[in-house]
Design a protein around this motif. Structure first.
Motif, PDB file in Angstrom:
ATOM      1  N   TYR A 189     -66.734  10.519  46.930  1.00  9.59           N
ATOM      2  CA  TYR A 189     -65.995  10.419  45.667  1.00  9.59           C
ATOM      3  C   TYR A 189     -65.484   8.992  45.518  1.00  9.59           C
ATOM      4  O   TYR A 189     -64.405   8.645  45.999  1.00  9.59           O
ATOM      5  N   PRO A 190     -66.260   8.135  44.865  1.00  4.11           N
ATOM      6  CA  PRO A 190     -65.910   6.705  44.815  1.00  4.11           C
ATOM      7  C   PRO A 190     -64.559   6.408  44.184  1.00  4.11           C
ATOM      8  O   PRO A 190     -63.906   5.439  44.584  1.00  4.11           O
ATOM      9  N   LEU A 191     -64.120   7.200  43.204  1.00  7.94           N
ATOM     10  CA  LEU A 191     -62.868   6.875  42.523  1.00  7.94           C
ATOM     11  C   LEU A 191     -61.709   6.790  43.503  1.00  7.94           C
ATOM     12  O   LEU A 191     -60.863   5.893  43.410  1.00  7.94           O
ATOM     13  N   GLY A 205     -62.536   1.847  42.940  1.00 10.76           N
ATOM     14  CA  GLY A 205     -63.105   3.182  42.834  1.00 10.76           C
ATOM     15  C   GLY A 205     -63.595   3.501  41.437  1.00 10.76           C
ATOM     16  O   GLY A 205     -64.649   4.126  41.252  1.00 10.76           O
ATOM     17  N   TYR A 207     -67.009   1.924  40.709  1.00 11.47           N
ATOM     18  CA  TYR A 207     -68.149   2.545  41.378  1.00 11.47           C
ATOM     19  C   TYR A 207     -68.352   4.005  40.966  1.00 11.47           C
ATOM     20  O   TYR A 207     -69.354   4.608  41.352  1.00 11.47           O
ATOM     21  N   HIS A 208     -67.417   4.550  40.236  1.00 11.34           N
ATOM     22  CA  HIS A 208     -67.518   5.962  39.857  1.00 11.34           C
ATOM     23  C   HIS A 208     -68.476   6.091  38.668  1.00 11.34           C
ATOM     24  O   HIS A 208     -68.233   5.553  37.588  1.00 11.34           O
ATOM     25  N   ARG A 251     -70.995  11.545  39.363  1.00  7.63           N
ATOM     26  CA  ARG A 251     -69.898  12.059  40.187  1.00  7.63           C
ATOM     27  C   ARG A 251     -68.938  12.921  39.381  1.00  7.63           C
ATOM     28  O   ARG A 251     -67.985  13.466  39.938  1.00  7.63           O
TER      29      ARG A 251
END
Length: 540
Positions: free
Chosen positions: A171-173, A334, A337-338, A342
């Protein structure tokens, strides 16, 4: 040599044999079958053979390395699990299992001896199926970080640690944020601090969980994401004098709404969530719930009946700038990259994260802006009546000089109502007066009308701005009454009708009503006992 000096001699061949069998028994694929048999060194085959009854016979005198014996034992057990006599299928499967090393002298001569089944003969195929299931679970745990290797008897990492690592991996966030947070699971600490499920201290970067609470992995993801957003958005520091518990409840409604909309984990039973509050900011939700204090004070946060925002906002961390920078960079990284794969993000959360790119100005910068807006400076202009210094390159050309218009009769000024009770911090008071003096001098304000307030008001008249700090005497007679000082300024004949008033207090005062442009300057974490109508600048 005496008997005490003698050492027990260990047979290296027997030791390698025992170590190899222990390795096979600890492997989740072979453990169910290995627990129903044991090898004996009584065989005549070049290496080993096994009977369908479970008797495993190894060569009585052969010496080999542990990894070679491990391969042989695994081979024999797979014969039982597959229920085949030939070795070809078993050897092909072993190439994928990768347990031990095949001996160079191994010959595929058939290792399974079929014997008549007895009353206690194990169901080898069922045991092999159980081993396959256990190996699959162990492999997933190793991939997720729950075990170091397949032979670990039980996961070495807790379910909340796995949930935190899930954000880093999937989960990038919140991944960058999770990498800098620490989960503290201590039952005694949770009992002492009355933490029913979880709480967070943003200044330390620690999430405190109650290890006695039984939640699923998905529920722990929700709980940890909840606390991480509290810390990253600095909800504890944004209360600004509001009721801390009701502010926490309002923040819970907003954060839980975001997490439910994003589908991060599963919300545990009893969390605060109201679909009617979707899309509102924490400030807006707080204004709504304060209309029904009796109802909302009974609601519980993840900590229980207390606020899950730990720490002392009035004191603040020692490295506030670094901490704010970490949380800001973690969320912004994040967010960059989100991707949509996702999951979609709530507009309110994206708006708050984007706002972190422009951090709020410090109190002194906002105070300076207030001075610029409400205390006009005297405009200078050029005139030939007072010549300026001429340039050496062109001495025959006169230059106009800067002057202030002499026809100006009324100079800009402002009023200061200063709380001089004993509860005022002298250091903060000096910092505030120093900032006021520098801004006033930059606006060409010669003097300010000052009123000192304690139990009564003391009119100091017009005081040069650089001398205000030297005139202050903290009297400390008890309570603070500021309204008479404000009334004195508003009714004074020598004070302009549009002159702004700056009230400096620590919040321990009476109700103050100002009928003209005004602002309050209070220490960070202080709370005014009324709702101010003008801006409030919080010193730190």
């Amino acid at each position: 040599m005496t008997s005490q000096g003698k050492r027990t001699r260990v047979d290296p061949g027997a030791q390698a044999f025992a170590d190899a069998w222990q390795l096979v028994r600890e492997h989740p694929l072979f453990a169910p079958m290995a627990n129903r048999t044991s090898p004996l060194r009584t065989g005549d085959r070049p290496w080993a053979s096994v009977e369908t009854s479970g008797r495993l016979r190894a060569h009585r005198t052969r010496v080999a390395e542990p990894d070679e014996w491990a391969w042989v034992f695994a081979h024999c057990l797979l014969h039982l699990g597959f229920a085949v006599v030939g070795c070809r299928e078993v050897v092909e499967f072993q190439a994928a299992v990768k347990v031990g090393r095949r001996p160079d002298s191994w010959d595929e001569l058939g290792c399974l001896d079929v014997t008549p089944p007895g009353p206690n003969t194990p169901q080898w195929m069922d045991l092999f199926a159980a081993g396959l299931s256990g190996a699959a679970v162990a492999a997933v745990d190793v991939a997720g970080g729950a075990r170091r290797h397949l032979a670990d008897r039980r996961p070495t990492r807790s379910v909340w640690d796995l949930a935190l690592n899930w954000f880093v991996a999937s989960y990038p966030l919140l991944g960058a944020l999770a990498s800098g947070m620490k989960v503290v699971a201590d039952a005694d600490l949770a009992r002492g601090w009355d933490i029913s499920t979880a709480a967070v201290d943003a200044s330390l970067g620690e999430i405190y969980v109650n290890p006695l609470v039984r939640l699923t992995s998905a529920e722990w993801r929700f709980v940890l994401a909840h606390e991480m957003l509290h810390a990253a958005l600095r909800h504890a520091d944004r209360a600004d004098g509001r009721d801390p518990y009701l502010w926490n409840v309002a923040a819970d409604f907003v954060v839980n709404g975001w997490l439910v909309e994003m589908g991060v984990g599963v919300a545990p039973d009893g969390v605060l969530h109201d679909p009617d509050l979707a899309g509102l900011s924490v400030e807006s939700v707080y204004d709504r719930i304060t209309t029904d204090l009796r109802r909302y004070r009974k609601l519980a946060t993840l900590r229980g009946r207390g606020s899950d925002l730990l720490g002392d906002p009035a004191r603040g961390p020692r490295h506030t700038a670094d901490l704010d920078g970490f949380y800001r960079r973690a969320l912004l990284t994040g967010l960059s990259y989100h991707t949509t794969e996702r999951g979609l993000l709530p507009a309110g959360l994206v708006e708050e994260i984007r706002a972190l790119e422009q951090p709020p100005l410090d109190w002194d910068a906002r105070l300076a802006r207030w001075f610029e807006e409400h205390v006009p400076a005297v405009e200078r202009r050029r005139t030939y009546a007072r010549a300026s210094r001429r340039q050496s390159a062109t001495p025959h050309i006169p230059r106009p000089g800067w002057v202030r218009p002499e026809e100006v009769e009324r100079r800009a000024t402002f009023g200061v109502v200063l709380d001089t009770s004993g509860s005022m911090d002298p250091q903060l008071l000096g910092k505030a007066l120093g900032a006021i003096a520098s801004y006033a001098l930059s606006r060409d304000v010669p003097a300010a009308r000052v009123v000192f307030c304690d139990a009564v008001a003391y009119d100091a008249g017009y005081v040069r701005v650089e001398q205000i700090a030297g005139r202050v005497r903290v009297r400390g007679r008890g309570g603070t009454v500021l309204q008479p000082g404000v009334d004195l300024l508003e009714r004074a004949d020598d004070f302009p009708g549009d002159g702004p008033i700056l009230v400096i207090t620590d919040g321990q005062c009476d109700y103050v009503r100002v009928r003209r442009e005004h602002a309050f300057l209070v220490p960070k974490g202080a709370r005014l006992p009324f709702r101010p109508r003008g801006p409030v600048f919080r010193m730190s």
